[in-house]
Design a protein around this motif. Structure first.
Motif, short mmCIF file in Angstrom:
data_model
loop_
_atom_site.label_atom_id
_atom_site.label_comp_id
_atom_site.label_asym_id
_atom_site.label_seq_id
_atom_site.Cartn_x
_atom_site.Cartn_y
_atom_site.Cartn_z
N UNK A 1 14.72 66.87 1.11
CA UNK A 1 14.89 65.98 0.53
C UNK A 1 14.09 66.57 -0.56
N UNK A 2 14.06 66.39 -2.13
CA UNK A 2 13.57 65.94 -2.99
C UNK A 2 12.50 65.12 -3.88
N UNK A 3 11.81 65.11 -4.41
CA UNK A 3 11.39 63.56 -5.22
C UNK A 3 12.06 64.11 -6.55
N UNK A 4 12.68 62.79 -7.41
CA UNK A 4 12.81 62.82 -8.11
C UNK A 4 13.34 61.33 -9.34
N UNK A 5 12.68 61.43 -10.16
CA UNK A 5 11.91 59.99 -10.44
C UNK A 5 11.71 59.17 -9.88
N UNK A 6 11.01 59.49 -8.66
CA UNK A 6 10.55 58.38 -8.57
C UNK A 6 10.68 57.83 -6.84
N UNK A 7 11.87 58.87 -6.93
CA UNK A 7 13.00 58.63 -5.80
C UNK A 7 13.25 59.85 -4.67
N UNK A 8 13.67 59.44 -3.86
CA UNK A 8 13.80 60.71 -2.61
C UNK A 8 15.34 60.90 -2.58
N UNK A 9 15.70 62.04 -2.91
CA UNK A 9 17.29 62.37 -3.23
C UNK A 9 17.55 63.61 -2.14
N UNK A 10 17.80 63.95 -1.19
CA UNK A 10 18.80 64.56 -0.54
C UNK A 10 19.53 66.03 -0.86
N UNK A 11 19.18 66.85 0.01
CA UNK A 11 19.54 68.29 -1.28
C UNK A 11 20.22 69.45 -0.14
N UNK A 12 20.08 68.54 1.08
CA UNK A 12 21.22 69.45 1.73
C UNK A 12 20.51 68.91 3.11
N UNK A 13 21.60 68.64 3.95
CA UNK A 13 21.93 67.84 5.14
C UNK A 13 22.60 69.04 6.19
N UNK A 14 21.98 68.63 7.80
CA UNK A 14 22.76 69.14 8.48
C UNK A 14 23.30 68.32 10.03
N UNK A 15 24.19 68.04 10.29
CA UNK A 15 25.30 66.35 11.06
C UNK A 15 24.25 67.12 12.23
N UNK A 16 24.64 66.13 13.09
CA UNK A 16 24.20 65.96 14.26
C UNK A 16 25.96 66.16 15.19
N UNK A 17 25.95 67.02 16.18
CA UNK A 17 26.83 67.35 17.09
C UNK A 17 27.32 65.77 17.79
N UNK A 18 26.34 64.70 18.37
CA UNK A 18 26.57 64.02 18.37
C UNK A 18 27.53 62.79 18.00
N UNK A 19 28.25 62.06 18.36
CA UNK A 19 29.71 61.22 17.98
C UNK A 19 28.77 59.76 17.16
N UNK A 20 28.28 59.43 17.28
CA UNK A 20 27.37 58.39 17.26
C UNK A 20 26.55 59.06 16.06
N UNK A 21 26.81 58.57 14.53
CA UNK A 21 25.59 59.31 13.79
C UNK A 21 25.02 58.27 12.20
N UNK A 22 23.80 59.23 11.92
CA UNK A 22 24.28 57.85 10.66
C UNK A 22 24.54 58.51 8.73
N UNK A 23 25.07 57.66 8.78
CA UNK A 23 25.63 57.87 6.98
C UNK A 23 24.33 58.63 6.24
N UNK A 24 23.98 59.72 6.01
CA UNK A 24 24.24 59.89 4.81
C UNK A 24 24.90 61.03 3.79
N UNK A 25 24.24 61.30 2.96
CA UNK A 25 24.85 62.40 2.15
C UNK A 25 24.41 63.10 1.15
N UNK A 26 24.88 64.49 0.46
CA UNK A 26 23.83 64.88 0.13
C UNK A 26 23.68 65.00 -1.80
N UNK A 27 22.85 64.73 -2.61
CA UNK A 27 23.28 63.13 -3.55
C UNK A 27 22.91 62.41 -2.98
N UNK A 28 22.49 61.79 -2.58
CA UNK A 28 22.27 60.41 -2.01
C UNK A 28 20.34 59.72 -2.13
N UNK A 29 20.20 59.19 -2.70
CA UNK A 29 19.11 58.58 -3.47
C UNK A 29 17.91 57.58 -2.41
#
Length: 258
Positions: free
Chosen positions: A106-134
């Protein structure tokens, strides 16, 4: 000033910057006026706005305008973000494999956090998130890591601008509580989001530093609390710290975080 006029001015300012990029030796007001197809007074007004903001400079010998240092500064930020993602990518995969959980960069942009990369858990139950999310700063692990490494006046500005919205019962909503936690984060080198942004999710985060010792990104490991016990979370913390160190070292940092 109407919205149409404002947009037109922005378009013309961007055009000027593009033309100056193509002409590193600089261009004068007359040349830009002819190229842009507007009056010299309009070009002069736009140049003065860009000059005050540091996006253009004027050669005292030729009176021609060139790109200013602010453009270089912005380029450095973009370059750093690209470099940190490239350098971090294989290490993010390693961290996710070792912990079995979802990893974010994650990086900081416009006083918010922006997700720029993600590696998903192999587990069945996961959290919702995506690259570009603030995401907000005051209630996320990555956000609090950034706040802990910013000057206090900048932290004040961010809190004033963004406020401290309550997302869950665990969200910090007073400056006093937040500042006390930032002191702890600075001392131990990592931050925890204990269901402060999203119920049922806990994460550990640590900073990514550049060669100047400046925070430029953060990494986190997020997991549903149903998969956690104290031993596993302590292991996650130790791995987040280890990999934040590795990524920082790949960017030229020689700091020890913990």
């Amino acid at each position: 000033m109407s919205n149409v006029t404002t947009v037109q001015s922005v378009d013309r300012a961007i055009y000027i910057l593009e033309k100056l990029k193509e002409n590193p030796n600089g261009l004068g007001i007359t040349e830009l006026s002819v190229t842009l197809g507007v009056s010299k007074s309009t070009v002069h007004r736009l140049l003065m706005s860009l000059f005050k903001a540091g996006f253009v400079k004027q050669d005292p010998l030729t009176d021609k305008y060139q790109l200013g240092l602010k453009c270089l500064e912005l380029g450095d930020v973009v370059s750093e973000n690209l470099d940190v993602r490239k350098n971090a990518s294989p290490l993010l995969n390693e961290l996710s494999f070792k912990t079995g959980e979802t990893v974010h960069l994650v990086v900081m942009e416009l006083n918010e956090m922006v997700y720029i990369d993600k590696v998903e858990s192999p587990e069945t139950i996961r959290m919702y998130s995506r690259v570009g999310k603030r995401a907000p700063m005051h209630c996320t692990g990555v956000g609090k890591v950034f706040l802990a490494h910013l000057p206090i006046d900048e932290v004040e500005k961010i809190i004033t601008e963004k406020s401290m919205r309550k997302f869950t019962e665990n969200t910090l909503i007073t400056k006093e509580d937040l500042y006390a936690q930032l002191d702890i984060i600075r001392n131990r080198g990592y931050a925890i989001d204990d269901q402060e942004h999203e119920l049922g999710v806990k994460c550990a985060a640590a900073p990514i530093m550049d060669s100047r010792g400046t925070i430029i990104a953060a990494i986190s490991v997020s997991t549903p609390i149903m998969r956690l016990d104290s031993n596993k979370f302590n292991y996650i913390i130790s791995e987040v710290l280890a990999y934040s160190q590795k990524i920082s070292e790949s960017l030229g940092s020689f700091l020890t975080f913990n």
